[in-house]
Design an enzyme around this catalytic site. Sequence first.
Site, PDB file in Angstrom:
ATOM      1  N   LYS A  74       0.806  -1.136   0.011  1.00 13.80           N
ATOM      2  CA  LYS A  74       0.128  -0.124   0.051  1.00 13.80           C
ATOM      3  C   LYS A  74       0.702   1.155   0.094  1.00 13.80           C
ATOM      4  O   LYS A  74       0.324   2.212   0.298  1.00 13.80           O
ATOM      5  CB  LYS A  74      -1.125  -0.200   1.194  1.00 13.80           C
ATOM      6  CG  LYS A  74      -1.902  -1.215   1.364  1.00 13.80           C
ATOM      7  CD  LYS A  74      -3.141  -1.101   2.015  1.00 13.80           C
ATOM      8  CE  LYS A  74      -3.992  -2.118   1.921  1.00 13.80           C
ATOM      9  NZ  LYS A  74      -5.159  -2.066   2.949  1.00 13.80           N
ATOM     10  N   ASP A 105      -0.324  -0.978  11.831  1.00 16.61           N
ATOM     11  CA  ASP A 105       1.135  -1.100  11.684  1.00 16.61           C
ATOM     12  C   ASP A 105       1.295  -1.973  10.506  1.00 16.61           C
ATOM     13  O   ASP A 105       2.318  -2.248  10.102  1.00 16.61           O
ATOM     14  CB  ASP A 105       1.943  -1.092  12.839  1.00 16.61           C
ATOM     15  CG  ASP A 105       2.017  -2.553  13.504  1.00 16.61           C
ATOM     16  OD1 ASP A 105       0.943  -3.217  12.912  1.00 16.61           O
ATOM     17  OD2 ASP A 105       2.655  -2.991  14.168  1.00 16.61           O
TER      18      ASP A 105
END
Length: 124
Positions: A74, A105
């Site tokens: 991402k 995270d």
Amino acid sequence: MKDILYAPFTHNGPLCDTSLFSVKEAEKVCRFHKSLDEYKETQLAELPALANELGVKGFYVKDESSRFGLNAFKGLGGSYVIHKCMEEHKARGYDGQLTFVTATDGNHGRGIAWAARKMGQKAV
């Protein structure tokens, strides 16, 4: 007038402004990503056995795990969102540091944290 995307089977109003998905906008996104020092296209891996099993001419996958050294897929989205937020704030006369917040995270969080650091911003 902008194109508007509506929810199927409802008449409650627009879901989103589809001009955000135009060819012109996609070209801006590509120019931004190509401006990053670390940018490089990821290669496609061909999976001929799977293509044969599925009865299709070809089947390809992209391995984004090496993108920007993040081991996350991402990085592109996060970096562009931070870039757009900073552009918007500067256009409004704000020149202070921004702090970007994610609830993970994982892939998303690593992408946001990397992009924030790269652009001199904070992320938590």
